[in-house]
Design a protein around this motif. Structure first.
Motif, short mmCIF file in Angstrom:
data_model
loop_
_atom_site.label_atom_id
_atom_site.label_comp_id
_atom_site.label_asym_id
_atom_site.label_seq_id
_atom_site.Cartn_x
_atom_site.Cartn_y
_atom_site.Cartn_z
N LYS A 37 0.64 -1.06 -0.11
CA LYS A 37 -0.05 -0.03 -0.05
C LYS A 37 1.01 1.08 -0.16
O LYS A 37 0.47 2.29 -0.57
CB LYS A 37 -1.02 0.00 1.33
N GLU A 40 2.14 1.86 -3.65
CA GLU A 40 1.15 2.25 -4.37
C GLU A 40 0.58 3.68 -4.22
O GLU A 40 0.41 4.60 -5.13
CB GLU A 40 -0.14 1.33 -4.16
N ARG A 41 0.67 4.10 -3.01
CA ARG A 41 0.28 5.44 -2.66
C ARG A 41 1.35 6.47 -3.13
O ARG A 41 1.33 7.64 -3.54
CB ARG A 41 -0.09 5.65 -1.17
N GLU A 44 1.02 6.75 -6.76
CA GLU A 44 0.01 7.48 -7.33
C GLU A 44 0.37 9.24 -6.95
O GLU A 44 -0.17 9.75 -7.72
CB GLU A 44 -1.29 7.00 -6.52
N THR A 53 -5.72 -1.94 -8.00
CA THR A 53 -5.53 -2.74 -7.02
C THR A 53 -5.54 -4.19 -7.46
O THR A 53 -5.76 -4.55 -8.63
CB THR A 53 -6.48 -2.86 -5.86
N ARG A 54 -5.04 -5.13 -6.68
CA ARG A 54 -4.78 -6.62 -6.91
C ARG A 54 -6.18 -7.36 -7.24
O ARG A 54 -6.34 -8.18 -8.06
CB ARG A 54 -4.09 -7.34 -5.81
N GLU A 55 -7.23 -6.66 -6.76
CA GLU A 55 -8.44 -6.94 -6.79
C GLU A 55 -9.08 -6.69 -8.14
O GLU A 55 -9.95 -7.34 -8.90
CB GLU A 55 -9.44 -6.69 -5.70
N ASP A 56 -8.74 -5.52 -8.56
CA ASP A 56 -9.05 -4.92 -9.92
C ASP A 56 -8.46 -5.61 -10.92
O ASP A 56 -8.93 -5.82 -12.13
CB ASP A 56 -8.54 -3.51 -10.01
N TYR A 107 1.84 -8.80 -9.73
CA TYR A 107 2.02 -9.55 -8.56
C TYR A 107 2.57 -11.00 -9.15
O TYR A 107 2.41 -12.00 -8.08
CB TYR A 107 0.75 -9.81 -7.67
#
Length: 325
Positions: A37, A40-41, A44, A53-56, A107
């Motif tokens: 995280k 990533e921040r 960004e 994100t990983r879910e995206d 990932y």
């Protein structure tokens, strides 16, 4: 980990503890590998754009994997990983064109990324924008996919030579060897299936990237992507051919297993038929009737043995004459 690649091919690592206020203009590619995280921040904030994100990345809807917004062009492709192992997998990788840079979020560690970064350091011309980096990276992914299919085809040829033996060698085949080969065939099927899924994803991504503005402005990158699109189509056809060969190999192996099993059953069936007449003769002379003329005959015992042997030899010769043995 955040890796930053400059247009001259040199690379560096961005650490959150040593984060710069702004990115160097010479940085054309930012590669996020297993980012947390904080990383990533950081990216960004430096780029002024959100990252998936990983879910995206796991979203399979085309509208979620390929789209353009005010921040840039977002693309997600499924690349094959661990192709040299027994359990190849597909890894979702995000490709983002934002401004003059390419950002990748992954990932997993596909072999194609290592090959491209190695070639990036040896490149004399360098890459001057993110579109050029994306085109070169997609070309490397296609080349790696072709290598995987060639490897699968070569290994499949070796497997075929082990399965389809001449009759003399087939008779000396170890027990359950064909059953073990079924596991190898299943492994090849998994590899080729994953490769075909990856090629479908690449085909959609390349078709989409050819229509976006950053690629249309870059003539060389656009031409290279057209070549990649043609390569992906050819590889898809080749993957289908290899898949058909695997299906044939599976059917042939199952057929050979059935033939061997039927041969075993055939031996037992013929043996039972050959020994049936001697059993009948022995049963006749094993009856406990009082009046049996052969019981008082001095040659009765040899005669019974001869009758049993003859009754076994005649069916055996008949089967040989018919070609059943």
């Amino acid at each position: 980990m955040i890796r930053a690649y400059r247009c001259d091919g040199t690379a560096g690592i961005l650490l959150p503890s040593e984060a710069p206020d702004r990115l160097d203009d010479a940085i054309v590619w930012i590669d996020l590998v297993h980012p947390d995280k904080t990383e990533e921040r950081l990216v960004e904030g430096l780029l002024g754009m959100p990252l998936p994100t990983r879910e995206d990345l796991k979203d399979i809807e085309p509208s979620s994997r390929l789209y353009v917004d005010d921040h840039g062009v977002y693309m997600t492709a499924s690349l094959i990983c661990k192709a040299d192992s027994d359990l190849p997998v597909l890894a979702d990788v995000a490709f983002i064109l934002g401004g003059n840079r390419l950002i990748t979020v992954r990932y997993a560690e596909p072999r194609s990324f290592d090959l491209f970064t190695a070639a990036l350091g040896r490149s004399k011309a360098g890459y001057h924008c993110g579109a050029a980096v994306l085109a070169g990276l997609l070309e490397t992914v296609a080349d790696r996919t072709a290598e995987i299919l060639e490897m699968a085809g070569a290994r499949l040829d070796r497997l075929a030579s082990e399965i389809f033996l001449d009759r003399r060698a087939a008779k000396k085949r170890p027990a359950r060897q064909l059953e073990d080969k079924l596991l190898d065939i299943a492994g090849f099927q998994r590899l080729v299936s994953k490769t075909r899924d990856s090629l479908v994803s690449l085909s959609r991504l390349v078709g989409f990237v050819l229509s976006v503005e950053p690629l249309r402005r870059h003539e060389e990158a656009s031409a290279l992507c057209h070549v990649v699109a043609h390569d992906v189509q050819s590889l898809s056809e080749h993957a289908a051919f290899v898949g058909n060969n695997i299906s044939f190999m599976l059917d042939a192996s199952l057929g050979l297993i059935n033939v061997e099993q039927n041969a075993i059953i055939k031996i037992f069936s013929i043996a039972s038929v050959v020994f049936l007449p001697p059993t009948l003769v022995a049963s006749v002379y094993g009856m406990n009737f009082k009046l049996m003329p052969e019981l008082d005959w001095s040659l009765g015992y040899p005669f019974a043995l001869f009758a049993m042997a003859l009754s076994a030899v005649i069916p055996f010769l008949f089967f040989r004459w018919k070609g059943w043995l």
